[in-house]
Design a protein around this motif. Structure first.
Motif, mmCIF file in Angstrom:
data_model
loop_
_atom_site.group_PDB
_atom_site.id
_atom_site.type_symbol
_atom_site.label_atom_id
_atom_site.label_comp_id
_atom_site.label_asym_id
_atom_site.label_seq_id
_atom_site.Cartn_x
_atom_site.Cartn_y
_atom_site.Cartn_z
ATOM 1 N N ALA A 202 0.831 -1.218 0.000
ATOM 2 C CA ALA A 202 0.000 0.000 0.000
ATOM 3 C C ALA A 202 0.864 1.267 0.000
ATOM 4 C CB ALA A 202 -0.930 -0.011 1.209
ATOM 5 N N ASP A 203 1.996 1.225 0.733
ATOM 6 C CA ASP A 203 2.859 2.414 0.766
ATOM 7 C C ASP A 203 3.518 2.656 -0.592
ATOM 8 O OD1 ASP A 203 2.221 2.878 3.379
ATOM 9 O OD2 ASP A 203 3.959 1.811 4.197
ATOM 10 N N ASP A 204 3.901 1.549 -1.257
ATOM 11 C CA ASP A 204 4.467 1.698 -2.611
ATOM 12 C C ASP A 204 3.431 2.345 -3.526
ATOM 13 O OD1 ASP A 204 6.765 0.409 -1.826
ATOM 14 O OD2 ASP A 204 6.133 -1.565 -2.547
ATOM 15 N N ARG A 205 2.215 1.838 -3.418
ATOM 16 C CA ARG A 205 1.169 2.344 -4.308
ATOM 17 C C ARG A 205 0.869 3.816 -4.034
ATOM 18 N NH1 ARG A 205 -4.390 -0.441 -6.464
ATOM 19 N NH2 ARG A 205 -3.247 -2.384 -6.336
ATOM 20 N N GLU A 206 0.904 4.178 -2.756
ATOM 21 C CA GLU A 206 0.659 5.586 -2.422
ATOM 22 C C GLU A 206 1.756 6.478 -3.013
ATOM 23 O OE1 GLU A 206 -0.414 6.250 1.742
ATOM 24 O OE2 GLU A 206 0.407 8.282 1.511
ATOM 25 N N ALA A 207 2.999 6.004 -2.940
ATOM 26 C CA ALA A 207 4.112 6.791 -3.496
ATOM 27 C C ALA A 207 3.968 6.914 -5.019
ATOM 28 C CB ALA A 207 5.450 6.123 -3.144
ATOM 29 N N ILE A 208 3.595 5.825 -5.662
ATOM 30 C CA ILE A 208 3.413 5.857 -7.126
ATOM 31 C C ILE A 208 2.218 6.723 -7.491
ATOM 32 C CG2 ILE A 208 2.816 4.423 -9.140
ATOM 33 C CD1 ILE A 208 5.739 4.120 -8.302
ATOM 34 N N ASP A 209 1.188 6.671 -6.654
ATOM 35 C CA ASP A 209 0.005 7.509 -6.877
ATOM 36 C C ASP A 209 0.402 8.994 -6.886
ATOM 37 O OD1 ASP A 209 -3.156 7.601 -6.567
ATOM 38 O OD2 ASP A 209 -2.320 9.108 -5.218
ATOM 39 N N HIS A 210 1.172 9.395 -5.895
ATOM 40 C CA HIS A 210 1.610 10.788 -5.793
ATOM 41 C C HIS A 210 2.542 11.136 -6.958
ATOM 42 C CE1 HIS A 210 3.157 14.156 -2.884
ATOM 43 N NE2 HIS A 210 2.533 14.625 -3.925
ATOM 44 N N PHE A 211 3.446 10.188 -7.273
ATOM 45 C CA PHE A 211 4.349 10.381 -8.417
ATOM 46 C C PHE A 211 3.526 10.610 -9.698
ATOM 47 C CE2 PHE A 211 6.192 8.452 -12.208
ATOM 48 C CZ PHE A 211 7.392 9.132 -12.323
ATOM 49 N N GLY A 212 2.546 9.741 -9.928
ATOM 50 C CA GLY A 212 1.749 9.802 -11.160
ATOM 51 C C GLY A 212 0.999 11.120 -11.290
ATOM 52 N N ARG A 213 0.473 11.597 -10.167
ATOM 53 C CA ARG A 213 -0.264 12.870 -10.218
ATOM 54 C C ARG A 213 0.680 14.039 -10.509
ATOM 55 N NH1 ARG A 213 -5.286 11.603 -8.653
ATOM 56 N NH2 ARG A 213 -5.408 9.746 -7.366
ATOM 57 N N SER A 214 1.850 14.020 -9.896
ATOM 58 C CA SER A 214 2.794 15.131 -10.096
ATOM 59 C C SER A 214 3.304 15.156 -11.534
ATOM 60 C CB SER A 214 3.989 15.000 -9.143
ATOM 61 O OG SER A 214 3.537 14.889 -7.827
ATOM 62 N N ILE A 215 3.693 14.012 -12.036
ATOM 63 C CA ILE A 215 4.300 13.993 -13.370
ATOM 64 C C ILE A 215 3.231 14.171 -14.452
ATOM 65 C CG2 ILE A 215 4.371 11.515 -13.982
ATOM 66 C CD1 ILE A 215 7.300 14.008 -14.146
ATOM 67 N N GLY A 216 2.002 13.751 -14.138
ATOM 68 C CA GLY A 216 0.895 13.944 -15.086
ATOM 69 C C GLY A 216 0.629 15.418 -15.321
ATOM 70 N N LEU A 217 0.644 16.192 -14.248
ATOM 71 C CA LEU A 217 0.408 17.636 -14.379
ATOM 72 C C LEU A 217 1.609 18.297 -15.065
ATOM 73 C CD1 LEU A 217 -1.328 20.101 -13.871
ATOM 74 C CD2 LEU A 217 -0.453 20.218 -11.536
ATOM 75 N N ALA A 218 2.818 17.853 -14.697
ATOM 76 C CA ALA A 218 4.021 18.414 -15.338
ATOM 77 C C ALA A 218 3.982 18.158 -16.848
ATOM 78 C CB ALA A 218 5.276 17.786 -14.725
ATOM 79 N N PHE A 219 3.508 16.991 -17.241
ATOM 80 C CA PHE A 219 3.433 16.652 -18.669
ATOM 81 C C PHE A 219 2.582 17.678 -19.418
ATOM 82 C CE2 PHE A 219 1.777 14.746 -22.446
ATOM 83 C CZ PHE A 219 2.746 13.875 -22.905
ATOM 84 N N GLN A 220 1.419 18.027 -18.848
ATOM 85 C CA GLN A 220 0.522 18.941 -19.561
ATOM 86 C C GLN A 220 1.075 20.367 -19.569
ATOM 87 O OE1 GLN A 220 -2.321 18.306 -21.485
ATOM 88 N NE2 GLN A 220 -1.881 20.424 -22.058
ATOM 89 N N ILE A 221 1.730 20.770 -18.472
ATOM 90 C CA ILE A 221 2.313 22.125 -18.473
ATOM 91 C C ILE A 221 3.412 22.189 -19.538
ATOM 92 C CG2 ILE A 221 3.521 23.890 -17.116
ATOM 93 C CD1 ILE A 221 2.088 22.844 -14.634
ATOM 94 N N ARG A 222 4.216 21.125 -19.625
ATOM 95 C CA ARG A 222 5.252 21.072 -20.671
ATOM 96 C C ARG A 222 4.594 21.123 -22.057
ATOM 97 N NH1 ARG A 222 9.542 22.920 -22.359
ATOM 98 N NH2 ARG A 222 10.619 21.701 -23.920
ATOM 99 N N ASP A 223 3.470 20.430 -22.208
ATOM 100 C CA ASP A 223 2.755 20.439 -23.492
ATOM 101 C C ASP A 223 2.294 21.858 -23.840
ATOM 102 O OD1 ASP A 223 1.963 18.061 -25.215
ATOM 103 O OD2 ASP A 223 0.133 19.277 -25.292
ATOM 104 N N ASP A 224 1.791 22.566 -22.836
ATOM 105 C CA ASP A 224 1.362 23.963 -23.050
ATOM 106 C C ASP A 224 2.556 24.838 -23.440
ATOM 107 O OD1 ASP A 224 -1.164 23.185 -22.283
ATOM 108 O OD2 ASP A 224 -1.168 24.248 -20.374
#
Ligand code: GRG
Length: 296
Positions: A202-224
């Protein structure tokens, strides 16, 4: 010492292309024009960031690579479908995608709509048919990917995007739109690797969850940012389209400098999330850096 991930990216890209090639019906299957358009939409040189996210995250959480192919393909098929529909005259009305004429330009509007319509269920069929994945994990993957692509995810984000043209959004509204439109599928790519891993806790998944949200938003800002700073020939789609459509984007709201800073901050957060994984996160760290530094 494993080979650096950057030297394995091409092998992963070839792997997912071969898998998708085996999943999409051959172009000589009736109706040929539809299958040809589906192939044109998918097998045309995308960067395959979402499949790479699945594989890199799989390395991080020790998942069996054979269980990663189907979710990686499913998410990429849905991504390809979203691009086909996004380019339609009723949406962004674009002529160029991945350096080629968009599907409705190459075929017809009706065929492009149908190709998108057929790619979405094909994605879920690919998961259902994956022999290497236990049934309970298939159900979890289907739920994850369905919600990430539907009205509470990518499609909802697209609806907000279309409704926001010409409007000034608050930072919270803009962030929510980005998280849904682009972040949801990237986040689902990362989480799908946790679902098929037998060792991620569960802790691994929580870390990946946070990672995924951060990098997902960074991806779109980079796209903009690329829409402003990029070159049509390199990004493979018309640069400057966001401004033309008066889109709500990060640079439009905050300017270039603050947008770059936000991207860097999100990247730093993404890296912090990976600390617990040590060497196993090398691939994911490379991919995160690539997402923020990419030129296309
Ligand atoms: C009905 C489920 C459903 C979807 C239709 C059209 C739509 C709703 C959603 C579109 C979402 C969209 C176009 C988001 C933009 C995401 C984005 C930044 C795409 C570019 O991704 P890259 O850079 O492209 O990974 P390549 O070509 O490399 O794959």
């Amino acid at each position: 010492m494993p080979t650096p991930f950057k030297d394995r990216v091409d092998a992963y890209r070839e792997r997912i292309e071969a898998y998708m090639d085996s999943v999409i019906p051959a172009a000589d299957n009736v109706p040929q024009r539809l299958h040809s358009a589906m192939r044109y939409a998918v097998m045309n040189g995308g960067k395959r960031v979402r499949p790479l996210m699945v594989y890199a995250c799989g390395e991080c959480v020790g998942a069996d690579p054979d269980r990663l192919d189907a979710p990686a393909a499913a998410i990429e098929l849905i991504h390809a479908f979203s691009l086909v529909h996004d380019d339609l005259p009723a949406m962004d009305d674009d002529d160029l995608r991945r350096g080629l004429p968009t599907v409705h330009r190459e075929y017809s509007e009706a065929t492009a709509i149908l190709a998108g319509d057929a790619l979405l269920p094909l994605a879920f069929g690919a998961i259902a048919e994956a022999d290497s994945i236990p049934d309970a994990q298939k159900v979890e993957l289907s739920r994850l990917i369905a919600f990430a692509s539907g009205s509470l995810g990518m499609t909802g984000g697209q609806a907000i995007d279309l409704a926001s043209e010409g409007k000034k959004l608050s930072v919270r509204e803009l962030e929510r739109m980005h998280n849904l439109k682009t972040g949801a599928l990237l986040h689902a790519s990362a989480i799908s690797a946790c679902i098929v891993s037998d060792s991620a806790d569960a802790d691994d998944r929580e870390a990946i969850d946070h990672f995924g949200r951060s990098i997902g938003l960074a991806f779109q800002i980079r796209d903009d940012l690329l829409d402003i700073e990029g070159d049509t020939a390199v990004i493979g789609k018309a640069a400057g389209a966001d401004e033309l459509h008066d889109k709500a984007t990060w640079p439009a709201l905050f300017g270039l400098e603050e947008s770059r800073q936000r991207c860097d901050d999100l990247l730093a957060t993404a890296h912090e999330c990976l600390d617990r994984f040590g060497e196993q996160a090398t691939a994911l760290r490379w991919l995160a850096d690539y997402i923020v530094a990419r030129a296309s």
